[in-house]
Design a protein around this motif. Structure first.
Motif, mmCIF file in Angstrom:
data_model
loop_
_atom_site.group_PDB
_atom_site.id
_atom_site.type_symbol
_atom_site.label_atom_id
_atom_site.label_comp_id
_atom_site.label_asym_id
_atom_site.label_seq_id
_atom_site.Cartn_x
_atom_site.Cartn_y
_atom_site.Cartn_z
ATOM 1 N N PHE A 14 1.000 -1.055 -0.282
ATOM 2 C CA PHE A 14 -0.028 0.059 0.061
ATOM 3 C C PHE A 14 0.918 1.341 -0.119
ATOM 4 O O PHE A 14 0.335 1.916 -1.153
ATOM 5 C CB PHE A 14 -1.144 -0.309 0.973
ATOM 6 C CG PHE A 14 -1.564 1.307 1.400
ATOM 7 C CD1 PHE A 14 -2.950 1.315 0.245
ATOM 8 C CD2 PHE A 14 -1.561 2.368 2.307
ATOM 9 C CE1 PHE A 14 -3.351 3.233 0.887
ATOM 10 C CE2 PHE A 14 -1.408 3.043 2.899
ATOM 11 C CZ PHE A 14 -3.530 3.451 1.769
ATOM 12 N N THR A 15 1.643 0.816 0.992
ATOM 13 C CA THR A 15 2.774 1.855 0.499
ATOM 14 C C THR A 15 3.939 2.476 -0.680
ATOM 15 O O THR A 15 3.812 3.929 -0.456
ATOM 16 C CB THR A 15 4.155 2.239 1.977
ATOM 17 O OG1 THR A 15 3.681 2.253 3.587
ATOM 18 C CG2 THR A 15 4.829 3.904 1.983
ATOM 19 N N ALA A 16 4.129 1.770 -0.949
ATOM 20 C CA ALA A 16 5.043 2.153 -2.273
ATOM 21 C C ALA A 16 3.731 2.250 -3.574
ATOM 22 O O ALA A 16 3.832 2.296 -4.495
ATOM 23 C CB ALA A 16 5.601 0.868 -2.297
ATOM 24 N N ARG A 17 2.784 1.802 -2.825
ATOM 25 C CA ARG A 17 1.487 1.769 -4.656
ATOM 26 C C ARG A 17 1.509 0.918 -5.511
ATOM 27 O O ARG A 17 1.750 1.003 -7.054
ATOM 28 C CB ARG A 17 1.391 3.099 -5.028
ATOM 29 C CG ARG A 17 0.205 4.649 -4.451
ATOM 30 C CD ARG A 17 -0.875 3.514 -3.886
ATOM 31 N NE ARG A 17 -1.336 4.676 -3.349
ATOM 32 C CZ ARG A 17 -1.734 5.157 -1.940
ATOM 33 N NH1 ARG A 17 -0.966 4.517 -0.761
ATOM 34 N NH2 ARG A 17 -2.510 6.441 -1.145
ATOM 35 N N ALA A 18 1.929 -0.130 -4.971
ATOM 36 C CA ALA A 18 2.526 -2.005 -5.440
ATOM 37 C C ALA A 18 1.405 -2.744 -6.239
ATOM 38 O O ALA A 18 0.526 -2.763 -4.987
ATOM 39 C CB ALA A 18 3.461 -2.269 -5.614
ATOM 40 N N GLY A 19 1.282 -3.734 -6.702
ATOM 41 C CA GLY A 19 0.631 -4.645 -6.801
ATOM 42 C C GLY A 19 -0.444 -4.190 -6.631
ATOM 43 O O GLY A 19 -0.791 -3.332 -7.841
ATOM 44 N N PRO A 20 -1.733 -4.837 -6.129
ATOM 45 C CA PRO A 20 -2.842 -4.539 -6.016
ATOM 46 C C PRO A 20 -3.292 -3.007 -6.343
ATOM 47 O O PRO A 20 -4.431 -2.785 -6.745
ATOM 48 C CB PRO A 20 -3.790 -5.740 -5.910
ATOM 49 C CG PRO A 20 -2.739 -5.630 -4.623
ATOM 50 C CD PRO A 20 -1.341 -6.114 -4.974
ATOM 51 N N ALA A 45 -1.426 -0.892 -7.341
ATOM 52 C CA ALA A 45 -1.120 0.029 -8.222
ATOM 53 C C ALA A 45 -1.728 0.719 -9.447
ATOM 54 O O ALA A 45 -1.329 2.477 -9.150
ATOM 55 C CB ALA A 45 0.337 -0.177 -9.517
ATOM 56 N N ALA A 46 -3.067 0.362 -9.716
ATOM 57 C CA ALA A 46 -4.228 0.944 -10.642
ATOM 58 C C ALA A 46 -5.394 1.089 -9.968
ATOM 59 O O ALA A 46 -6.660 1.075 -11.178
ATOM 60 C CB ALA A 46 -3.927 -0.119 -11.830
ATOM 61 N N GLY A 48 -9.753 2.587 -0.264
ATOM 62 C CA GLY A 48 -10.809 1.217 0.406
ATOM 63 C C GLY A 48 -10.072 -0.252 -0.113
ATOM 64 O O GLY A 48 -10.885 -1.246 0.214
ATOM 65 N N LEU A 49 -9.100 -0.315 -1.149
ATOM 66 C CA LEU A 49 -9.210 -1.894 -1.288
ATOM 67 C C LEU A 49 -7.575 -1.826 -0.315
ATOM 68 O O LEU A 49 -8.007 -3.582 0.101
ATOM 69 C CB LEU A 49 -8.218 -1.756 -2.715
ATOM 70 C CG LEU A 49 -7.743 -3.497 -2.968
ATOM 71 C CD1 LEU A 49 -8.778 -4.380 -3.461
ATOM 72 C CD2 LEU A 49 -6.490 -2.293 -4.066
#
Length: 89
Positions: free
Chosen positions: A38-44, A46-47, A53-54
């Motif tokens: 989440f912190t890196a806005r990576a994986g699920p 990212a987009a 919410g995710l």
């Protein structure tokens, strides 16, 4: 001394301290992994338009799984310790 060891071993088997600890640590590591993604806005994350919410959904899923597994193991432990022929609650 021997009786004390037997009592402690019985309590350990009844409450499943080691299994609960392993399950707890596994969930803690999964939550840490989610935090890093989440912190890196990576994986699920990212987009996704609303990553918060995710994150909430995924964290709740992990916590719910942990709680369900714990509840199930506690019910199994109680059922295993119940005398034969007596219903458990």
């Amino acid at each position: 001394m021997g009786a004390t060891i037997v009592v402690f071993e019985g309590l350990q088997q009844l409450f499943q301290f080691q299994q609960n600890w392993v399950s707890y640590r596994s969930t803690a590591e999964q939550l840490k992994h989610e935090k890093f993604l989440f912190t890196a806005r990576a994986g699920p994350y990212a987009a996704v338009a609303r990553p918060e919410g995710l994150l909430a959904e995924r964290v709740e899923g992990l916590v719910s799984q942990e709680h369900s597994a714990w509840t199930s193991s506690q019910k199994e432990a109680v059922a295993a310790d119940a005398p034969v022929g007596r219903p458990t609650t």
